[in-house]
Design a protein around this motif. Structure first.
Motif, mmCIF file in Angstrom:
data_model
loop_
_atom_site.group_PDB
_atom_site.id
_atom_site.type_symbol
_atom_site.label_atom_id
_atom_site.label_comp_id
_atom_site.label_asym_id
_atom_site.label_seq_id
_atom_site.Cartn_x
_atom_site.Cartn_y
_atom_site.Cartn_z
ATOM 1 N N ALA A 45 25.139 29.293 40.051
ATOM 2 C CA ALA A 45 25.388 28.470 41.238
ATOM 3 C C ALA A 45 26.791 27.881 41.226
ATOM 4 C CB ALA A 45 24.348 27.347 41.315
ATOM 5 N N ASP A 46 27.289 27.509 40.043
ATOM 6 C CA ASP A 46 28.638 26.944 39.939
ATOM 7 C C ASP A 46 29.692 28.010 40.254
ATOM 8 O OD1 ASP A 46 27.624 24.484 39.238
ATOM 9 O OD2 ASP A 46 27.719 24.887 37.086
ATOM 10 N N LEU A 47 29.449 29.234 39.791
ATOM 11 C CA LEU A 47 30.373 30.328 40.084
ATOM 12 C C LEU A 47 30.402 30.617 41.584
ATOM 13 C CD1 LEU A 47 29.459 32.786 37.176
ATOM 14 C CD2 LEU A 47 31.564 31.451 37.389
ATOM 15 N N ILE A 48 29.226 30.611 42.205
ATOM 16 C CA ILE A 48 29.150 30.859 43.652
ATOM 17 C C ILE A 48 29.885 29.768 44.418
ATOM 18 C CG2 ILE A 48 27.570 30.938 45.624
ATOM 19 C CD1 ILE A 48 25.529 32.273 43.779
ATOM 20 N N GLN A 49 29.711 28.514 43.992
ATOM 21 C CA GLN A 49 30.363 27.399 44.676
ATOM 22 C C GLN A 49 31.889 27.525 44.627
ATOM 23 O OE1 GLN A 49 28.914 23.487 43.621
ATOM 24 N NE2 GLN A 49 30.873 22.531 44.083
ATOM 25 N N SER A 50 32.430 27.791 43.443
ATOM 26 C CA SER A 50 33.881 27.941 43.325
ATOM 27 C C SER A 50 34.347 29.206 44.052
ATOM 28 C CB SER A 50 34.308 27.972 41.855
ATOM 29 O OG SER A 50 33.658 29.014 41.144
ATOM 30 N N GLY A 51 33.517 30.250 44.040
ATOM 31 C CA GLY A 51 33.858 31.477 44.751
ATOM 32 C C GLY A 51 33.988 31.255 46.250
ATOM 33 N N TYR A 52 33.119 30.408 46.813
ATOM 34 C CA TYR A 52 33.194 30.118 48.236
ATOM 35 C C TYR A 52 34.499 29.409 48.594
ATOM 36 C CZ TYR A 52 28.965 31.594 50.605
ATOM 37 O OH TYR A 52 28.000 32.358 51.217
ATOM 38 N N LEU A 53 34.966 28.549 47.701
ATOM 39 C CA LEU A 53 36.251 27.886 47.936
ATOM 40 C C LEU A 53 37.374 28.920 47.998
ATOM 41 C CD1 LEU A 53 35.930 24.761 45.598
ATOM 42 C CD2 LEU A 53 35.617 24.876 48.082
ATOM 43 N N GLY A 54 37.289 29.919 47.098
ATOM 44 C CA GLY A 54 38.264 31.004 47.129
ATOM 45 C C GLY A 54 38.166 31.809 48.404
ATOM 46 N N LEU A 55 36.941 32.012 48.894
ATOM 47 C CA LEU A 55 36.733 32.753 50.139
ATOM 48 C C LEU A 55 37.352 32.012 51.322
ATOM 49 C CD1 LEU A 55 35.337 35.116 51.661
ATOM 50 C CD2 LEU A 55 33.329 33.622 51.857
ATOM 51 N N LEU A 56 37.147 30.685 51.379
ATOM 52 C CA LEU A 56 37.716 29.884 52.465
ATOM 53 C C LEU A 56 39.246 29.938 52.440
ATOM 54 C CD1 LEU A 56 35.381 26.744 52.333
ATOM 55 C CD2 LEU A 56 35.370 28.593 54.024
ATOM 56 N N GLU A 57 39.801 29.877 51.221
ATOM 57 C CA GLU A 57 41.254 29.975 51.083
ATOM 58 C C GLU A 57 41.751 31.340 51.568
ATOM 59 O OE1 GLU A 57 44.749 29.888 47.653
ATOM 60 O OE2 GLU A 57 42.661 29.533 47.093
ATOM 61 N N ALA A 58 40.984 32.374 51.245
ATOM 62 C CA ALA A 58 41.360 33.719 51.672
ATOM 63 C C ALA A 58 41.370 33.818 53.195
ATOM 64 C CB ALA A 58 40.400 34.743 51.073
ATOM 65 N N LYS A 59 40.367 33.232 53.842
ATOM 66 C CA LYS A 59 40.295 33.275 55.307
ATOM 67 C C LYS A 59 41.483 32.562 55.938
ATOM 68 C CE LYS A 59 35.349 33.873 56.198
ATOM 69 N NZ LYS A 59 34.154 33.295 56.861
ATOM 70 N N GLN A 60 41.926 31.487 55.294
ATOM 71 C CA GLN A 60 43.041 30.708 55.840
ATOM 72 C C GLN A 60 44.379 31.429 55.664
ATOM 73 O OE1 GLN A 60 42.730 26.992 53.740
ATOM 74 N NE2 GLN A 60 41.056 26.225 55.029
ATOM 75 N N ASN A 61 44.493 32.231 54.620
ATOM 76 C CA ASN A 61 45.793 32.807 54.274
ATOM 77 C C ASN A 61 45.932 34.305 54.562
ATOM 78 O OD1 ASN A 61 47.352 30.529 52.758
ATOM 79 N ND2 ASN A 61 45.298 30.466 51.879
ATOM 80 N N PHE A 62 44.836 34.963 54.918
ATOM 81 C CA PHE A 62 44.900 36.403 55.134
ATOM 82 C C PHE A 62 45.682 36.741 56.404
ATOM 83 C CE2 PHE A 62 42.947 40.351 56.888
ATOM 84 C CZ PHE A 62 43.414 41.215 55.903
ATOM 85 N N LYS A 63 46.569 37.704 56.277
ATOM 86 C CA LYS A 63 47.355 38.181 57.424
ATOM 87 C C LYS A 63 47.052 39.664 57.632
ATOM 88 C CE LYS A 63 49.793 34.377 58.118
ATOM 89 N NZ LYS A 63 49.073 33.537 57.128
ATOM 90 N N PRO A 64 46.333 40.014 58.692
ATOM 91 C CA PRO A 64 46.018 41.426 58.958
ATOM 92 C C PRO A 64 47.286 42.248 59.131
ATOM 93 C CG PRO A 64 44.722 39.963 60.353
ATOM 94 C CD PRO A 64 45.770 39.110 59.701
#
Length: 244
Positions: A45-64
């Protein structure tokens, strides 16, 4: 930019992102991959929680349109977020490495003095540690080692690292030294390292194979890698390649 162009651009960016179900599946896949390699006290659960933070960061910074797909970009950010969180909760690399050095030096003193392989219990006694303190230290050392190896694997997977002759020579030399250092380990520790790093068994699975507790496997793992590190970074002679 005309309104229709902005609309089309926003639609393209939305299409590049996965659905919530797909995003969860990506985070879960990476979390399970790391969970299998990490000591059992690390919660999925802790890995998933930190992973979601990485996912949110990816959504904010991804440039198609910059080469990488969102899945590839997000996977790197998710892994990075998990690794960063593990590092923050693993004593810090410097302290873990200090404990690893103390373990290795204690094992060497015991073996020189008593002429027999140092057990985790003997190392704990040599360092005036309680069984609980020694187990906690072993868990942190094992976690630090696994984090370091996963970071190295990720670095080697980056573009440009595939064909570097100088790097390949250095890695081959280090691999040879590690092989010779492992050859000096007690037989059970050699088996444990083979099961963990070659066969990729978890600590729980190794405990079943060796008929030990999972905590004992963690202690033996920390002892083994501490011995290897001490021999790599000291003047303790290694056997010649012909003897390995």
């Amino acid at each position: 930019m005309r309104g229709i162009d902005i609309y089309q651009k926003n639609k393209e960016e939305e299409a590049s992102f996965p659905s919530e179900e797909e995003a969860y599946a990506l985070v879960l896949k990476i979390a399970k991959y790391y969970k299998r390699k990490l000591p059992s006290h690390i919660e999925l659960a802790d890995l998933i929680q930190s992973g979601y933070l990485g996912l949110l960061e990816a959504k904010q910074n991804f440039k198609p349109g910059q080469g990488a797909t969102f899945d590839t970009f997000a996977a790197n950010r998710i892994k990075g977020a998990m690794i960063d969180d593990l590092r923050k909760n693993s004593w810090g690399t410097r302290e873990a490495m200090r404990q690893m050095r103390l373990f290795g030096e204690a094992a060497h003193r015991i073996e020189q003095r008593d002429q027999q392989a140092a057990t985790p219990d003997a190392i704990a006694k040599e360092l005036n540690m309680t069984p609980e303190e020694h187990l906690q230290a072993s868990q942190k050392i094992s976690l630090c080692q696994v984090i370091s190896m996963n970071m190295l694997e990720d670095m080697n997977a980056l573009p440009g690292n595939e064909e570097n002759p100088e790097r390949m020579v250095e890695e081959a030399d280090l691999a040879d030294k590690i092989k010779r250092a492992i050859a000096l380990l007690p037989e059970r520790e050699k088996i444990l390292l083979s099961l963990y790093y070659v066969e990729e068994l978890t600590f729980k699975e190794i405990a079943e194979v060796l008929e030990l507790t999972e905590a004992r496997v963690c202690q033996l793992h920390a002892t083994a890698i501490s011995r290897v590190r001490t021999r790599l970074h000291s003047n303790i002679p290694l056997p010649s390649p012909a003897c390995v």
